[in-house]
Design a protein around this motif. Structure first.
Motif, PDB file in Angstrom:
ATOM      1  N   MET A  23       0.852  -1.193   0.000  1.00  0.00           N
ATOM      2  CA  MET A  23       0.000   0.000   0.000  1.00  0.00           C
ATOM      3  C   MET A  23       0.888   1.243   0.000  1.00  0.00           C
ATOM      4  SD  MET A  23      -2.726   1.090   2.934  1.00  0.00           S
ATOM      5  CE  MET A  23      -4.010   2.307   2.661  1.00  0.00           C
ATOM      6  N   LYS A  24       0.895   1.890  -1.151  1.00  0.00           N
ATOM      7  CA  LYS A  24       1.785   3.036  -1.379  1.00  0.00           C
ATOM      8  C   LYS A  24       1.685   4.090  -0.273  1.00  0.00           C
ATOM      9  CE  LYS A  24       4.852   4.134  -4.355  1.00  0.00           C
ATOM     10  NZ  LYS A  24       6.014   3.225  -4.319  1.00  0.00           N
ATOM     11  N   LEU A  25       0.436   4.426   0.097  1.00  0.00           N
ATOM     12  CA  LEU A  25       0.203   5.483   1.085  1.00  0.00           C
ATOM     13  C   LEU A  25       0.914   5.187   2.408  1.00  0.00           C
ATOM     14  CD1 LEU A  25      -1.634   8.095   1.475  1.00  0.00           C
ATOM     15  CD2 LEU A  25      -3.219   6.558   2.644  1.00  0.00           C
ATOM     16  N   LEU A  26       0.841   3.933   2.854  1.00  0.00           N
ATOM     17  CA  LEU A  26       1.466   3.565   4.127  1.00  0.00           C
ATOM     18  C   LEU A  26       2.992   3.540   3.992  1.00  0.00           C
ATOM     19  CD1 LEU A  26       1.195   2.696   7.069  1.00  0.00           C
ATOM     20  CD2 LEU A  26       0.888   0.335   6.283  1.00  0.00           C
ATOM     21  N   GLU A  27       3.478   3.000   2.876  1.00  0.00           N
ATOM     22  CA  GLU A  27       4.934   2.986   2.665  1.00  0.00           C
ATOM     23  C   GLU A  27       5.490   4.413   2.659  1.00  0.00           C
ATOM     24  OE1 GLU A  27       5.368  -1.171   0.052  1.00  0.00           O
ATOM     25  OE2 GLU A  27       5.878   0.765  -0.866  1.00  0.00           O
ATOM     26  N   GLU A  28       4.806   5.286   1.949  1.00  0.00           N
ATOM     27  CA  GLU A  28       5.265   6.686   1.891  1.00  0.00           C
ATOM     28  C   GLU A  28       5.261   7.330   3.271  1.00  0.00           C
ATOM     29  OE1 GLU A  28       3.796   7.586  -2.711  1.00  0.00           O
ATOM     30  OE2 GLU A  28       2.660   8.398  -1.018  1.00  0.00           O
ATOM     31  N   ARG A  29       4.231   7.005   4.052  1.00  0.00           N
ATOM     32  CA  ARG A  29       4.135   7.601   5.379  1.00  0.00           C
ATOM     33  C   ARG A  29       5.253   7.088   6.287  1.00  0.00           C
ATOM     34  NH1 ARG A  29      -0.162  10.195   7.805  1.00  0.00           N
ATOM     35  NH2 ARG A  29       0.638  11.259   9.665  1.00  0.00           N
ATOM     36  N   ILE A  30       5.578   5.802   6.142  1.00  0.00           N
ATOM     37  CA  ILE A  30       6.685   5.237   6.922  1.00  0.00           C
ATOM     38  C   ILE A  30       7.997   5.916   6.529  1.00  0.00           C
ATOM     39  CG2 ILE A  30       8.052   3.127   7.319  1.00  0.00           C
ATOM     40  CD1 ILE A  30       5.367   1.557   6.980  1.00  0.00           C
ATOM     41  N   GLN A  31       8.193   6.092   5.230  1.00  0.00           N
ATOM     42  CA  GLN A  31       9.405   6.787   4.761  1.00  0.00           C
ATOM     43  C   GLN A  31       9.480   8.200   5.335  1.00  0.00           C
ATOM     44  OE1 GLN A  31      11.783   5.376   3.325  1.00  0.00           O
ATOM     45  NE2 GLN A  31      11.223   4.001   1.638  1.00  0.00           N
ATOM     46  N   LYS A  32       8.351   8.863   5.369  1.00  0.00           N
ATOM     47  CA  LYS A  32       8.307  10.277   5.779  1.00  0.00           C
ATOM     48  C   LYS A  32       8.410  10.432   7.300  1.00  0.00           C
ATOM     49  CE  LYS A  32       5.077  14.209   5.433  1.00  0.00           C
ATOM     50  NZ  LYS A  32       4.209  14.015   6.608  1.00  0.00           N
TER      51      LYS A  32
END
Lengths: 191, 191
Positions: free
Chosen positions: A1-10
């Protein structure tokens, strides 16, 4: 899930030389309810055809995610309690969970009246690493004679053995973010 | 809130000679998510004008209610953690909560980074009896220098002192079901 991966990165923070991923600003201390909603929606996209009758999670951080997901599935949510009492009687299913964070083994309990052979159960939790919590929930579902449709996990540390061990039992595990590796210098790499 | 009172009358179980109200089939073990939604909506009707910026609750049973309510307020939810570790450092607000059920005192913690003087905080919890948990959360809000807009409680045992003590501090407490008395023979009477 892109949204969660991006949030983890951020917003995720790696600590203890790459051993710990802190996501407590949005997932398991302070909660971004909008993100929970997208997670719940995604679990429903993945398991919505499975005729789920109950969602089972474990206190504490699983509860909010399971409740928000429960809105999409339109089924009751049960959370397994970490038992503080010694007098576990015949009215509960119980199993043991090892906490690596706190270095101890505790009992989890679910009242028998809420889970039975007629149920089709989806497990939901925030993290999957060694798989101890998830295994505890699986034991509860087995004790109840219920059908396990699978497990929806937010973040899987794929470099730890839990995911493989549980999938190896033929259980469907869907993790929305699977971490291949992480370190304080290199950050997080997803599978 | 009529819906919650009716549900308590229908599915609540009185135990221990009138000392314990079990609502674990719909509120705090198995969860009726639709009921949580109506509860969240009602908290928003009561506190929606208060420019709430954060909802604060305490693990475990408060989390689901707070998350569902958080959807209406469109703000982050924070849950205070019951601390198992001795090393509480300067990065957290902390206070003590006495559990009458488990007969012990424990620390609750909230990371400082998630709560500050700019915040307007709504407290949410499932039960109010002696008020120890709620008082612990109030101390956290005070430590943060944040504004406390009030507390939304599902079930208040009005025959125990917590509600009066906290209202006596000038704090707005809205309980959706206020129990005047209960007994195994007479059942539950609401205020």
């Amino acid at each position: 899930m892109k949204l969660l991966e991006e949030r983890i990165q951020k917003d995720g923070k790696i600590r203890n030389g790459g051993a710990v991923l802190k996501v407590d600003s949005f997932l398991n201390h302070q909660i971004d309810v909008k993100l929970y909603n997208e997670i719940g929606k995604e679990f429903f996209r993945l398991f919505g055809d499975e005729k789920v009758t109950k969602i089972l999670t474990i206190e504490a951080s699983g509860i909010g995610i399971a409740c928000i997901a429960g809105q999409y599935f339109d089924v009751p949510v049960i959370f397994a309690k970490k038992s503080k009492s010694k007098n576990i009687d015949g009215s509960v299913y119980t199993s043991k969970v090892e906490s690596f964070t706190h270095g101890k083994v505790y009992d989890i309990i679910v009242a028998r009246e809420f889970l039975g052979p007629e149920d089709r159960v989806l497990l939901i939790d925030d993290f999957l690493a060694n798989g101890s919590a998830l295994n505890g929930l699986i034991q509860v579902v087995k004790s109840a004679g219920a059908t396990l449709v699978g497990a929806g996990i937010c973040v899987e540390k794929a470099f730890q053995p839990g995911g493989d061990l549980i999938r190896g039992q033929g259980i469907r595990v869907e993790s929305l973010a699977r971490i291949e590796s992480m370190s304080e210098t290199e950050g997080v790499t997803f599978c």
